[in-house]
Write a protein that holds these residues in place. Structure first.
Motif, PDB file in Angstrom:
ATOM      1  N   LEU A  31      46.520   2.013 -12.819  1.00  0.00           N
ATOM      2  CA  LEU A  31      45.353   2.445 -12.047  1.00  0.00           C
ATOM      3  C   LEU A  31      45.463   2.010 -10.591  1.00  0.00           C
ATOM      4  O   LEU A  31      45.169   2.794  -9.680  1.00  0.00           O
ATOM      5  CB  LEU A  31      44.068   1.890 -12.665  1.00  0.00           C
ATOM      6  N   ASP A  32      45.907   0.793 -10.366  1.00  0.00           N
ATOM      7  CA  ASP A  32      46.077   0.308  -8.988  1.00  0.00           C
ATOM      8  C   ASP A  32      47.071   1.166  -8.211  1.00  0.00           C
ATOM      9  O   ASP A  32      46.841   1.503  -7.046  1.00  0.00           O
ATOM     10  CB  ASP A  32      46.539  -1.150  -8.977  1.00  0.00           C
ATOM     11  N   VAL A  34      47.919   4.317  -8.859  1.00  0.00           N
ATOM     12  CA  VAL A  34      47.331   5.653  -8.669  1.00  0.00           C
ATOM     13  C   VAL A  34      46.327   5.622  -7.518  1.00  0.00           C
ATOM     14  O   VAL A  34      46.334   6.509  -6.647  1.00  0.00           O
ATOM     15  CB  VAL A  34      46.669   6.155  -9.970  1.00  0.00           C
ATOM     16  N   CYS A  35      45.487   4.614  -7.474  1.00  0.00           N
ATOM     17  CA  CYS A  35      44.503   4.506  -6.391  1.00  0.00           C
ATOM     18  C   CYS A  35      45.179   4.345  -5.038  1.00  0.00           C
ATOM     19  O   CYS A  35      44.754   4.955  -4.050  1.00  0.00           O
ATOM     20  CB  CYS A  35      43.546   3.342  -6.656  1.00  0.00           C
ATOM     21  N   ARG A  38      46.532   7.698  -4.029  1.00  0.00           N
ATOM     22  CA  ARG A  38      45.432   8.566  -3.582  1.00  0.00           C
ATOM     23  C   ARG A  38      44.979   8.196  -2.175  1.00  0.00           C
ATOM     24  O   ARG A  38      44.658   9.075  -1.368  1.00  0.00           O
ATOM     25  CB  ARG A  38      44.254   8.483  -4.550  1.00  0.00           C
ATOM     26  N   ASP A  39      44.961   6.907  -1.870  1.00  0.00           N
ATOM     27  CA  ASP A  39      44.583   6.468  -0.524  1.00  0.00           C
ATOM     28  C   ASP A  39      45.578   6.973   0.517  1.00  0.00           C
ATOM     29  O   ASP A  39      45.189   7.425   1.599  1.00  0.00           O
ATOM     30  CB  ASP A  39      44.488   4.942  -0.452  1.00  0.00           C
TER      31      ASP A  39
END
Length: 109
Positions: A31-32, A34-35, A38-39
């Motif tokens: 998740l980290d 992926v985030c 995305r950023d």
């Protein structure tokens, strides 16, 4: 949008394998990443209305942000020869925004 079907044969899992220790990254770590990705994409496309992530990019914009370098072109040539891919298949592959998924499936990285 074109549809792309990908079929992957997966060998059966032995019952004894269910008792193996966990491997790979924890969901929180994924998740980290992926985030963070995305950023990066949000920053990349902040000035472009209607384009938020890489998969929204088309045409010249896609060519600009995902152009293959020399090593990438050489690897693509190798894959094309190894799997007997036509020029049409390669062109279609290079036009597809999520090409990295196919790349990983074909060459294993």
């Amino acid at each position: 949008m074109d549809r792309f079907d990908l079929r992957v044969d997966v060998p059966p899992v032995a019952f004894s394998d269910l008792d193996l220790p966990e491997s790979g990254d924890a969901s929180g770590q994924v998740l980290d990443r992926v985030c963070a990705a995305r950023d990066v994409q949000a920053d990349r496309f902040s000035d472009l209305k209607g384009t938020r992530v890489n998969s929204d990019a088309e045409g010249g914009l896609l060519d600009k942000i995902a152009a293959l370098d020399l090593a990438g072109k050489q690897l693509l040539n190798h894959v094309a020869e190894r799997f007997g891919l036509s020029a049409g298949a390669i062109t279609g592959f290079c036009a597809w925004p999520a090409r990295s998924l196919i790349w990983k499936a074909l060459v294993g990285f």
